[in-house]
Design a protein around this motif. Structure first.
Motif, PDB file in Angstrom:
ATOM      1  N   SER A   1       3.084   3.251  -6.734  1.00  0.00           N
ATOM      2  CA  SER A   1       2.504   4.504  -6.497  1.00  0.00           C
ATOM      3  C   SER A   1       2.725   4.964  -5.150  1.00  0.00           C
ATOM      4  O   SER A   1       1.892   4.744  -3.974  1.00  0.00           O
ATOM      5  N   LYS A   2       4.015   5.556  -4.650  1.00  0.00           N
ATOM      6  CA  LYS A   2       4.386   5.969  -3.211  1.00  0.00           C
ATOM      7  C   LYS A   2       4.392   4.698  -2.453  1.00  0.00           C
ATOM      8  O   LYS A   2       4.048   4.646  -1.126  1.00  0.00           O
ATOM      9  N   LYS A   3       4.471   3.495  -2.902  1.00  0.00           N
ATOM     10  CA  LYS A   3       4.601   2.405  -2.215  1.00  0.00           C
ATOM     11  C   LYS A   3       6.086   1.789  -1.780  1.00  0.00           C
ATOM     12  O   LYS A   3       6.249   0.678  -1.495  1.00  0.00           O
ATOM     13  N   MET A   4       6.997   2.634  -2.383  1.00  0.00           N
ATOM     14  CA  MET A   4       8.450   2.221  -2.356  1.00  0.00           C
ATOM     15  C   MET A   4       9.330   3.267  -1.568  1.00  0.00           C
ATOM     16  O   MET A   4       9.023   4.585  -1.647  1.00  0.00           O
ATOM     17  N   LEU A   5      10.015   2.775  -0.445  1.00  0.00           N
ATOM     18  CA  LEU A   5      11.020   3.604   0.326  1.00  0.00           C
ATOM     19  C   LEU A   5      12.312   3.499  -0.237  1.00  0.00           C
ATOM     20  O   LEU A   5      12.799   2.196  -0.347  1.00  0.00           O
TER      21      LEU A   5
ATOM     22  N   ALA B   1       9.495   7.191  -2.939  1.00  0.00           N
ATOM     23  CA  ALA B   1       9.743   7.485  -4.128  1.00  0.00           C
ATOM     24  C   ALA B   1       8.847   6.721  -5.124  1.00  0.00           C
ATOM     25  O   ALA B   1       8.335   5.598  -4.499  1.00  0.00           O
ATOM     26  N   THR B   2       8.367   7.383  -6.124  1.00  0.00           N
ATOM     27  CA  THR B   2       7.769   6.513  -7.230  1.00  0.00           C
ATOM     28  C   THR B   2       8.411   5.617  -8.052  1.00  0.00           C
ATOM     29  O   THR B   2       9.558   6.435  -8.636  1.00  0.00           O
ATOM     30  N   GLY B   3       8.157   4.468  -8.056  1.00  0.00           N
ATOM     31  CA  GLY B   3       9.305   3.656  -8.893  1.00  0.00           C
ATOM     32  C   GLY B   3       9.053   3.857 -10.381  1.00  0.00           C
ATOM     33  O   GLY B   3       8.062   4.454 -10.879  1.00  0.00           O
ATOM     34  N   LYS B   4      10.014   3.402 -11.153  1.00  0.00           N
ATOM     35  CA  LYS B   4      10.151   3.439 -12.457  1.00  0.00           C
ATOM     36  C   LYS B   4      10.476   1.756 -13.058  1.00  0.00           C
ATOM     37  O   LYS B   4      11.143   0.926 -12.221  1.00  0.00           O
ATOM     38  N   GLY B   5      10.141   1.855 -14.279  1.00  0.00           N
ATOM     39  CA  GLY B   5      10.379   0.617 -14.781  1.00  0.00           C
ATOM     40  C   GLY B   5       9.908  -0.662 -14.353  1.00  0.00           C
ATOM     41  O   GLY B   5       8.620  -0.959 -14.250  1.00  0.00           O
ATOM     42  N   ALA B   6      10.813  -1.852 -13.844  1.00  0.00           N
ATOM     43  CA  ALA B   6      10.218  -2.728 -12.971  1.00  0.00           C
ATOM     44  C   ALA B   6       9.393  -2.479 -11.849  1.00  0.00           C
ATOM     45  O   ALA B   6       8.577  -3.206 -11.388  1.00  0.00           O
ATOM     46  N   PHE B   7       9.596  -1.286 -11.092  1.00  0.00           N
ATOM     47  CA  PHE B   7       8.770  -1.118  -9.765  1.00  0.00           C
ATOM     48  C   PHE B   7       7.973   0.170 -10.292  1.00  0.00           C
ATOM     49  O   PHE B   7       7.922   1.290  -9.971  1.00  0.00           O
TER      50      PHE B   7
ATOM     51  N   GLU C   1       0.966  -1.146   0.066  1.00  0.00           N
ATOM     52  CA  GLU C   1       0.000  -0.029   0.071  1.00  0.00           C
ATOM     53  C   GLU C   1       0.785   1.209   0.031  1.00  0.00           C
ATOM     54  O   GLU C   1       2.137   1.385   0.572  1.00  0.00           O
ATOM     55  N   PRO C   2       0.297   2.467  -0.423  1.00  0.00           N
ATOM     56  CA  PRO C   2       1.159   3.738  -0.349  1.00  0.00           C
ATOM     57  C   PRO C   2       1.352   3.924   1.161  1.00  0.00           C
ATOM     58  O   PRO C   2       0.661   3.725   2.119  1.00  0.00           O
ATOM     59  N   VAL C   3       2.697   4.423   1.446  1.00  0.00           N
ATOM     60  CA  VAL C   3       3.326   4.978   2.482  1.00  0.00           C
ATOM     61  C   VAL C   3       2.754   6.186   2.936  1.00  0.00           C
ATOM     62  O   VAL C   3       3.106   7.339   2.472  1.00  0.00           O
ATOM     63  N   LEU C   4       2.087   6.350   4.153  1.00  0.00           N
ATOM     64  CA  LEU C   4       1.779   7.671   4.995  1.00  0.00           C
ATOM     65  C   LEU C   4       2.732   8.493   5.516  1.00  0.00           C
ATOM     66  O   LEU C   4       2.848   9.579   5.485  1.00  0.00           O
ATOM     67  N   ASP C   5       3.376   7.570   6.368  1.00  0.00           N
ATOM     68  CA  ASP C   5       4.696   8.202   7.245  1.00  0.00           C
ATOM     69  C   ASP C   5       5.617   7.177   7.256  1.00  0.00           C
ATOM     70  O   ASP C   5       5.689   5.910   7.722  1.00  0.00           O
ATOM     71  N   SER C   6       6.877   7.757   7.495  1.00  0.00           N
ATOM     72  CA  SER C   6       8.097   6.947   7.795  1.00  0.00           C
ATOM     73  C   SER C   6       9.077   8.075   8.395  1.00  0.00           C
ATOM     74  O   SER C   6       9.347   8.695   7.648  1.00  0.00           O
TER      75      SER C   6
END
Length: 284
Positions: free
Chosen positions: A62-66, A53-59, A36-41
């Motif tokens: 949508s705001k699911k990646m730290l 970060a929003t992933g590119k290519g293989a990733f 899921e999208p990350v709200l706080d970290s």
């Protein structure tokens, strides 16, 4: 009042189990992917740099990646706790700790488990059942594992070099230039219902057109190639990415490089790398 210590004692093993320990280095980002999208970290100290970060290519997240990296000013001695809260208010307790060259750079999380293997991207050294997924071999001096890790995360820049056999897809993703070697990122996707066990990977220089006579195949010997994160097992429904490193050479226009992957049980899947990709690898 005495009930509270009892409850804490009973819940403590569950709380410890829910924490995940993740190694982080200075050179490469460690990537944490959530369902899921990350709200706080926020880490508990400034040893680590963490951002969404929003992933590119293989990733395509949508705001699911730290993305996490050690602070450049860090001495690399302190750990930090990272509490991640996702869109549905799921909490992930993660312990970040310094490590010079982490072998694993991508970690997946879901609501039910602190860590899990992605169904589509298997980058772990060990499977859920505890089986070894990758070979661990001595690295030759002319192979740069840092470059391998960087290349292994890049999306394919050629799309046509995929072969299929009985639900197994073997893809050549491109070629990259190195000081003393040529780096060839590869992937195996297993869409069959059975585990794919890799017996061996072989490389040879072969004629473009199969013919008899002087222009025959020439094996590339063990001392002239290395496979970074060489797969041993590819689980059903998963994809593994690895990098072949060949000691530098050139090919004439009548020859290609043939890569053959032999499965335990004698089934072989192969793919070709055209001479122009060997002679003109892409620069990083």
């Amino acid at each position: 009042m005495r009930i509270l210590p009892v409850i804490v004692t009973l819940l403590l093993p569950l709380l410890i189990k829910a924490q995940s320990r993740v190694p982080v280095g200075k050179e490469d980002y460690t990537i944490l992917v959530f369902e899921e999208p990350v709200l706080d970290s926020e880490p508990t100290n400034d040893e680590f740099v963490v951002f969404t970060a929003t992933g590119k290519g293989a990733f395509k997240q949508s705001k699911k990646m730290l993305k996490v990296k050690l602070n450049k000013a860090s001495e690399g001695k302190r750990e930090a706790s990272l509490l991640v809260i996702t869109q549905s208010r799921q909490r992930h307790e993660i312990v970040l700790y310094p490590e010079k060259n982490p072998e694993k750079l991508i970690y997946y999380f879901d609501a039910g488990k602190p860590l899990f293997n992605s169904r589509t991207k298997s980058r772990y050294a060990v499977s859920d059942s505890g089986e070894n997924l990758f070979e661990d071999k001595e690295v030759p001096k002319w192979a740069d594992t840092l470059r391998c890790r960087t290349i292994n995360r890049k999306p394919a820049w050629i799309a046509r070099e995929t072969t299929k056999k009985q639900g197994i897809y073997f893809t050549v993703k491109g070629t990259y230039n190195g000081k003393e070697a040529i780096y060839i990122p590869l992937s195996i996707r297993n869409e069959s219902g059975q585990r794919y066990d890799v017996k061996s990977i072989a490389f040879s220089k072969v004629p473009k057109i199969r013919s008899k006579g002087a222009d025959s195949s020439e094996p590339i010997v063990d001392e002239e190639f290395y496979v970074f994160q060489e797969p041993k097992k590819v689980m059903p429904g998963s994809e593994t990415h690895f990098v072949a490193v060949l000691k530098r050479f050139t090919l004439n226009s009548r020859r290609d490089v043939l890569i053959e992957i032999e499965e335990v049980g004698e089934r072989i899947i192969s793919n070709r790398v055209p001479h122009d990709l060997i002679n003109n690898p892409k620069r990083l």
